[in-house]
Design a protein around this motif. Structure first.
Motif, PDB file in Angstrom:
ATOM      1  N   ILE A   5      35.098  19.381  31.372  1.00  0.00           N
ATOM      2  CA  ILE A   5      34.792  19.405  32.807  1.00  0.00           C
ATOM      3  C   ILE A   5      34.726  17.985  33.386  1.00  0.00           C
ATOM      4  CG2 ILE A   5      33.037  20.022  34.545  1.00  0.00           C
ATOM      5  CD1 ILE A   5      34.350  22.483  33.485  1.00  0.00           C
ATOM      6  N   LYS A   6      34.138  17.044  32.683  1.00  0.00           N
ATOM      7  CA  LYS A   6      33.967  15.658  33.182  1.00  0.00           C
ATOM      8  C   LYS A   6      33.395  15.653  34.606  1.00  0.00           C
ATOM      9  CE  LYS A   6      37.851  13.541  30.680  1.00  0.00           C
ATOM     10  NZ  LYS A   6      38.878  14.630  30.601  1.00  0.00           N
ATOM     11  N   ALA A   7      32.235  16.276  34.766  1.00  0.00           N
ATOM     12  CA  ALA A   7      31.629  16.416  36.092  1.00  0.00           C
ATOM     13  C   ALA A   7      31.459  15.061  36.762  1.00  0.00           C
ATOM     14  CB  ALA A   7      30.288  17.121  35.975  1.00  0.00           C
ATOM     15  N   ILE A   8      31.866  14.963  38.006  1.00  0.00           N
ATOM     16  CA  ILE A   8      31.749  13.732  38.786  1.00  0.00           C
ATOM     17  C   ILE A   8      30.477  13.825  39.624  1.00  0.00           C
ATOM     18  CG2 ILE A   8      32.813  12.359  40.623  1.00  0.00           C
ATOM     19  CD1 ILE A   8      35.529  13.475  39.664  1.00  0.00           C
ATOM     20  N   ILE A  41      37.279  23.668  38.064  1.00  0.00           N
ATOM     21  CA  ILE A  41      37.606  22.608  39.027  1.00  0.00           C
ATOM     22  C   ILE A  41      36.391  22.372  39.930  1.00  0.00           C
ATOM     23  CG2 ILE A  41      39.099  21.961  40.981  1.00  0.00           C
ATOM     24  CD1 ILE A  41      41.346  23.623  39.659  1.00  0.00           C
ATOM     25  N   ALA A  42      35.764  23.494  40.336  1.00  0.00           N
ATOM     26  CA  ALA A  42      34.579  23.387  41.201  1.00  0.00           C
ATOM     27  C   ALA A  42      33.405  22.725  40.484  1.00  0.00           C
ATOM     28  CB  ALA A  42      34.176  24.768  41.703  1.00  0.00           C
ATOM     29  N   LYS A  43      33.370  22.857  39.143  1.00  0.00           N
ATOM     30  CA  LYS A  43      32.293  22.203  38.389  1.00  0.00           C
ATOM     31  C   LYS A  43      32.511  20.703  38.306  1.00  0.00           C
ATOM     32  CE  LYS A  43      31.022  25.900  35.193  1.00  0.00           C
ATOM     33  NZ  LYS A  43      31.314  26.354  33.815  1.00  0.00           N
ATOM     34  N   ARG A  44      33.779  20.263  38.346  1.00  0.00           N
ATOM     35  CA  ARG A  44      34.037  18.825  38.204  1.00  0.00           C
ATOM     36  C   ARG A  44      33.790  18.066  39.505  1.00  0.00           C
ATOM     37  NH1 ARG A  44      39.566  16.305  35.841  1.00  0.00           N
ATOM     38  NH2 ARG A  44      38.749  17.306  33.978  1.00  0.00           N
ATOM     39  N   ARG A  88      51.089  17.013  46.410  1.00  0.00           N
ATOM     40  CA  ARG A  88      51.941  16.107  45.626  1.00  0.00           C
ATOM     41  C   ARG A  88      52.218  16.594  44.219  1.00  0.00           C
ATOM     42  NH1 ARG A  88      49.077  10.452  46.615  1.00  0.00           N
ATOM     43  NH2 ARG A  88      47.832  11.377  44.971  1.00  0.00           N
ATOM     44  N   GLY A  89      51.358  17.518  43.729  1.00  0.00           N
ATOM     45  CA  GLY A  89      51.429  17.919  42.334  1.00  0.00           C
ATOM     46  C   GLY A  89      50.492  17.044  41.525  1.00  0.00           C
ATOM     47  N   SER A  90      50.121  17.533  40.345  1.00  0.00           N
ATOM     48  CA  SER A  90      49.126  16.808  39.568  1.00  0.00           C
ATOM     49  C   SER A  90      49.449  16.917  38.088  1.00  0.00           C
ATOM     50  CB  SER A  90      47.755  17.433  39.869  1.00  0.00           C
ATOM     51  OG  SER A  90      46.813  17.090  38.892  1.00  0.00           O
ATOM     52  N   LYS A  91      49.171  15.841  37.377  1.00  0.00           N
ATOM     53  CA  LYS A  91      49.232  15.939  35.916  1.00  0.00           C
ATOM     54  C   LYS A  91      48.256  14.950  35.288  1.00  0.00           C
ATOM     55  CE  LYS A  91      52.916  12.725  34.823  1.00  0.00           C
ATOM     56  NZ  LYS A  91      54.297  12.520  34.524  1.00  0.00           N
ATOM     57  N   GLY A  92      47.812  15.291  34.093  1.00  0.00           N
ATOM     58  CA  GLY A  92      46.985  14.350  33.349  1.00  0.00           C
ATOM     59  C   GLY A  92      45.499  14.427  33.634  1.00  0.00           C
ATOM     60  N   SER A  93      45.072  15.230  34.616  1.00  0.00           N
ATOM     61  CA  SER A  93      43.641  15.291  34.903  1.00  0.00           C
ATOM     62  C   SER A  93      42.899  16.255  33.994  1.00  0.00           C
ATOM     63  CB  SER A  93      43.395  15.739  36.344  1.00  0.00           C
ATOM     64  OG  SER A  93      43.980  14.859  37.241  1.00  0.00           O
ATOM     65  N   TRP A  94      43.590  17.267  33.513  1.00  0.00           N
ATOM     66  CA  TRP A  94      42.917  18.324  32.762  1.00  0.00           C
ATOM     67  C   TRP A  94      43.517  18.526  31.379  1.00  0.00           C
ATOM     68  CZ3 TRP A  94      38.603  20.897  34.470  1.00  0.00           C
ATOM     69  CH2 TRP A  94      38.246  20.681  35.804  1.00  0.00           C
ATOM     70  N   GLY A  95      44.522  17.763  31.042  1.00  0.00           N
ATOM     71  CA  GLY A  95      45.142  17.950  29.732  1.00  0.00           C
ATOM     72  C   GLY A  95      46.079  19.143  29.690  1.00  0.00           C
ATOM     73  N   TYR A  96      46.514  19.629  30.854  1.00  0.00           N
ATOM     74  CA  TYR A  96      47.535  20.681  30.883  1.00  0.00           C
ATOM     75  C   TYR A  96      48.859  20.010  31.174  1.00  0.00           C
ATOM     76  CZ  TYR A  96      43.842  24.141  31.326  1.00  0.00           C
ATOM     77  OH  TYR A  96      42.749  24.920  31.109  1.00  0.00           O
ATOM     78  N   PRO A  97      49.940  20.751  31.106  1.00  0.00           N
ATOM     79  CA  PRO A  97      51.220  20.160  31.551  1.00  0.00           C
ATOM     80  C   PRO A  97      51.126  19.686  32.997  1.00  0.00           C
ATOM     81  CG  PRO A  97      51.554  22.320  30.537  1.00  0.00           C
ATOM     82  CD  PRO A  97      50.092  22.052  30.510  1.00  0.00           C
ATOM     83  N   VAL A  98      51.869  20.244  33.900  1.00  0.00           N
ATOM     84  CA  VAL A  98      51.827  19.726  35.268  1.00  0.00           C
ATOM     85  C   VAL A  98      51.628  20.841  36.279  1.00  0.00           C
ATOM     86  CG1 VAL A  98      53.251  17.669  34.992  1.00  0.00           C
ATOM     87  CG2 VAL A  98      54.335  19.891  35.344  1.00  0.00           C
ATOM     88  N   PHE A 130      37.889  26.521  49.577  1.00  0.00           N
ATOM     89  CA  PHE A 130      37.583  27.802  48.908  1.00  0.00           C
ATOM     90  C   PHE A 130      37.307  27.579  47.415  1.00  0.00           C
ATOM     91  CE2 PHE A 130      39.799  30.928  46.142  1.00  0.00           C
ATOM     92  CZ  PHE A 130      38.774  31.867  46.092  1.00  0.00           C
ATOM     93  N   ILE A 131      38.167  26.768  46.761  1.00  0.00           N
ATOM     94  CA  ILE A 131      37.988  26.537  45.310  1.00  0.00           C
ATOM     95  C   ILE A 131      36.616  25.893  45.047  1.00  0.00           C
ATOM     96  CG2 ILE A 131      38.851  25.279  43.299  1.00  0.00           C
ATOM     97  CD1 ILE A 131      41.683  25.532  44.572  1.00  0.00           C
ATOM     98  N   LEU A 132      36.282  24.873  45.841  1.00  0.00           N
ATOM     99  CA  LEU A 132      35.008  24.181  45.599  1.00  0.00           C
ATOM    100  C   LEU A 132      33.797  25.028  45.998  1.00  0.00           C
ATOM    101  CD1 LEU A 132      35.756  20.436  46.447  1.00  0.00           C
ATOM    102  CD2 LEU A 132      35.993  21.659  44.287  1.00  0.00           C
ATOM    103  N   SER A 133      34.030  26.076  46.805  1.00  0.00           N
ATOM    104  CA  SER A 133      32.914  26.960  47.156  1.00  0.00           C
ATOM    105  C   SER A 133      32.482  27.790  45.953  1.00  0.00           C
ATOM    106  CB  SER A 133      33.291  27.878  48.320  1.00  0.00           C
ATOM    107  OG  SER A 133      34.118  28.937  47.863  1.00  0.00           O
ATOM    108  N   LEU A 134      33.303  27.785  44.894  1.00  0.00           N
ATOM    109  CA  LEU A 134      32.945  28.547  43.690  1.00  0.00           C
ATOM    110  C   LEU A 134      31.958  27.778  42.819  1.00  0.00           C
ATOM    111  CD1 LEU A 134      36.568  29.676  42.811  1.00  0.00           C
ATOM    112  CD2 LEU A 134      34.806  31.049  43.908  1.00  0.00           C
ATOM    113  N   ARG A 135      31.614  26.563  43.234  1.00  0.00           N
ATOM    114  CA  ARG A 135      30.646  25.726  42.531  1.00  0.00           C
ATOM    115  C   ARG A 135      29.311  26.452  42.430  1.00  0.00           C
ATOM    116  NH1 ARG A 135      30.712  20.231  41.492  1.00  0.00           N
ATOM    117  NH2 ARG A 135      28.856  19.014  41.910  1.00  0.00           N
ATOM    118  N   GLY A 136      28.780  26.445  41.215  1.00  0.00           N
ATOM    119  CA  GLY A 136      27.454  27.022  41.016  1.00  0.00           C
ATOM    120  C   GLY A 136      27.427  28.538  40.986  1.00  0.00           C
ATOM    121  N   GLN A 137      28.600  29.172  40.934  1.00  0.00           N
ATOM    122  CA  GLN A 137      28.616  30.644  40.865  1.00  0.00           C
ATOM    123  C   GLN A 137      28.698  31.120  39.440  1.00  0.00           C
ATOM    124  OE1 GLN A 137      31.534  32.700  43.118  1.00  0.00           O
ATOM    125  NE2 GLN A 137      30.819  31.873  45.055  1.00  0.00           N
TER     126      GLN A 137
END
Ligand code: HEC
Length: 141
Positions: free
Chosen positions: A41-44, A86-89, A106-116, A134-141
């Motif tokens: 998770i690497k919570a920020i 994602i919401a936990k991080r 833009r697309g993303s890679k390398g943040s979670w150790g998945y492909p892209v 919406f995704i971050l609203s799932l924080r703490g659920q």
């Protein structure tokens, strides 16, 4: 009767030692699991802001009508990280909503150790921000 006491005593002691050892290894296992979860998770650290309920709803609909669920699930990992992870991080505030909206476009890679994650250039900035809200609203659920 007196003869029996020795073996019985040894049996009881070994049962006790065995069950303690068993308990300890279970505890160790759950500590390693927690550590693994933390490393993933690497919570920020950061402040959560109150999220706009209308925007959350809009984002939920946009996510459902886009291709997001091809790779993401709410609770479990799939081709991409679970939305709840994602919401936990990321703290639920403007800085991270803007950052993640850019990642979606833009697309993303390398943040979670998945492909892209493929880029979504057709998604408008404000729509991407609604999706991420919406995704971050799932924080703490
Ligand atoms: C082709 C599969 C795929 C699709 C489609 C997809 N994602 Fe992703 N997503 C991923 C992967 C893989 C990652 C992790 C990338 C990484 O490790 O940096 C990811 C990461 C993310 C992240 C976190 C980015 C970060 O920097 O931490 C967010 C937010 C996200 N996706 C949202 C979405 C949204 C919203 C949609 C729909 C518009 C979507 N994704 C569609 C595969 C996908």
């Amino acid at each position: 009767m007196k003869k029996m006491k020795g073996p019985l005593f040894i049996f009881l002691i070994s049962l006790l030692v065995y069950s303690c050892a068993e308990k300890k290894s279970l505890e160790e296992k759950s500590i390693t699991l927690n550590q693994k979860e933390k490393d993933y998770i690497k919570a920020i650290p950061g402040e959560d802001q109150e999220l706009d309920a209308e925007l959350i709803k809009k984002g939920e609909v946009l996510v459902a009508y886009s291709d997001c669920y091809d790779c993401h699930k709410e609770v479990n990992r799939a081709k991409g990280p679970a939305f709840r992870d994602i919401a936990k991080r990321y703290p639920a505030n403007t800085i991270y909503i803007e950052h993640l909206a850019r990642q979606v476009i833009r697309g993303s890679k390398g943040s979670w150790g998945y492909p892209v994650m493929s880029p979504h250039p057709q998604v408008k900035k404000e729509d991407a921000e609604a999706m991420v809200t919406f995704i971050l609203s799932l924080r703490g659920q």
